[in-house]
Design an enzyme around this catalytic site. Structure first.
Site, short mmCIF file in Angstrom:
data_model
loop_
_atom_site.label_atom_id
_atom_site.label_comp_id
_atom_site.label_asym_id
_atom_site.label_seq_id
_atom_site.Cartn_x
_atom_site.Cartn_y
_atom_site.Cartn_z
N ASP A 1 2.93 13.38 4.51
CA ASP A 1 2.81 12.24 5.42
C ASP A 1 4.10 11.45 5.23
OD1 ASP A 1 1.66 10.28 7.13
OD2 ASP A 1 1.02 9.13 5.39
N LEU A 2 4.40 10.54 6.14
CA LEU A 2 5.66 9.78 6.03
C LEU A 2 5.45 8.40 5.41
CD1 LEU A 2 8.72 9.65 6.74
CD2 LEU A 2 8.05 8.72 8.95
N ASP A 3 4.71 7.56 6.12
CA ASP A 3 4.51 6.18 5.66
C ASP A 3 3.73 6.12 4.37
OD1 ASP A 3 5.83 5.35 7.86
OD2 ASP A 3 4.10 4.65 8.98
N THR B 1 7.19 2.16 5.71
CA THR B 1 7.48 1.43 6.95
C THR B 1 6.31 0.52 7.32
OG1 THR B 1 6.58 3.17 8.34
CG2 THR B 1 8.93 3.31 7.84
N LYS C 1 -4.04 2.13 8.36
CA LYS C 1 -3.33 3.24 7.70
C LYS C 1 -3.75 4.58 8.27
CE LYS C 1 -1.77 2.05 3.05
NZ LYS C 1 -1.98 2.33 1.62
N SER D 1 3.08 13.50 10.32
CA SER D 1 2.86 12.05 10.40
C SER D 1 2.40 11.62 11.78
CB SER D 1 4.18 11.34 10.06
OG SER D 1 4.11 9.97 10.42
N ALA D 2 1.54 10.59 11.81
CA ALA D 2 1.06 10.05 13.09
C ALA D 2 2.18 9.29 13.80
CB ALA D 2 -0.11 9.10 12.84
N LYS E 1 -5.62 12.10 12.50
CA LYS E 1 -6.34 12.29 11.26
C LYS E 1 -7.57 11.38 11.28
CE LYS E 1 -1.75 12.64 9.20
NZ LYS E 1 -0.74 11.95 8.39
N GLU F 1 -0.53 12.70 0.75
CA GLU F 1 -1.05 11.65 1.64
C GLU F 1 -1.39 10.37 0.89
OE1 GLU F 1 -2.00 10.43 4.46
OE2 GLU F 1 -1.70 12.01 5.92
N ASP F 2 -1.24 9.22 1.56
CA ASP F 2 -1.63 7.95 0.93
C ASP F 2 -2.86 7.34 1.59
OD1 ASP F 2 -0.37 7.18 3.35
OD2 ASP F 2 0.06 5.19 2.51
#
Length: 216
Positions: A10-12, A18, A46, A115-116, A146, A170-171
């Site tokens: 995932d990115l964020d 971000t 999130k 990522s979304a 997700k 993932e966070d």
């Protein structure tokens, strides 16, 4: 013991943070609509798509808008967000993320972003991380968000790796659920109490080693 051949990220909150830019842009939008938007509310967004995030914010503010107006508001928020992330640089990479990605690549494993965020490509470019990913799947690549596993399954497909040979980083709870629904291993970034469905939970990628992947 699993044979991991690919890492999906995932990115964020995993590679970069971000969340603060999303928060500022949503808060600005809420304020313009005449109500406030708190950090606690921001936490609830999130891993959720932009459209769904807007729906929730309007609900919290007790504001009703037509579909056309909602589309315009989502675009406005995104324009502000893009403006902010356009000034990102390698300093914005979370501790240990770039190092771990390089180690994963050096070990011969494949990498994908799932990522979304529809601005993932821009962010990876600005932070100098784009070359460390074999595939980039973002909000433009999927029709469901997700906890549906679509984005990770498409990531595995793009890499030519079977889901059971993939591990997702993932966070968000929704992201861990998506990984599990897709038949993949999951490493949670954050709180073990919250991300209790993950196979392993670490505070950040600075705590990860490639060797740990063999024990998932």
């Amino acid at each position: 013991m699993s044979e991991i051949k690919a890492c999906l990220f995932d990115l964020d909150g995993v590679i970069v943070d971000t969340a603060v830019y999303h928060y500022r842009a949503w808060k600005r939008l809420a304020n313009e609509l005449g109500f406030d938007f708190t950090e606690e509310e921001n936490e609830k967004l999130k891993g959720i798509s932009r459209v769904r995030s807007l729906e929730l914010i309007l609900e919290w503010g007790g504001v009703v808008k037509s579909e056309e107006e909602r589309s315009e508001l989502a675009t406005r928020k995104n324009d502000w967000y893009v403006e902010m992330v356009s000034s990102m640089d390698p300093e914005d990479i979370l501790p240990g993320a770039a190092e771990f990605l390089r180690k994963v690549k050096a070990a011969g494993l494949k990498t994908a972003l799932g990522s979304a965020s529809k601005n993932s490509g821009l962010i990876l470019e600005k932070t100098g991380l784009l070359s460390l990913f074999d595939a980039v799947l973002d909000g433009n690549s999927v029709t469901t968000s997700k906890p549906d596993p679509e984005i990770f399954l498409k990531g595995a497909e793009a890499l030519g790796v079977r889901p059971e040979n993939c591990v997702v980083f993932e966070d968000a709870v929704a992201g861990i659920e998506a990984a599990k629904a897709g038949g993949m291993k999951a490493v949670g970034i954050g709180s073990a109490e919250i991300l209790n469905k993950a196979d392993l939970v670490v505070r950040g990628l600075f705590e990860m080693s490639v060797e740990q992947l063999d024990n998932l």
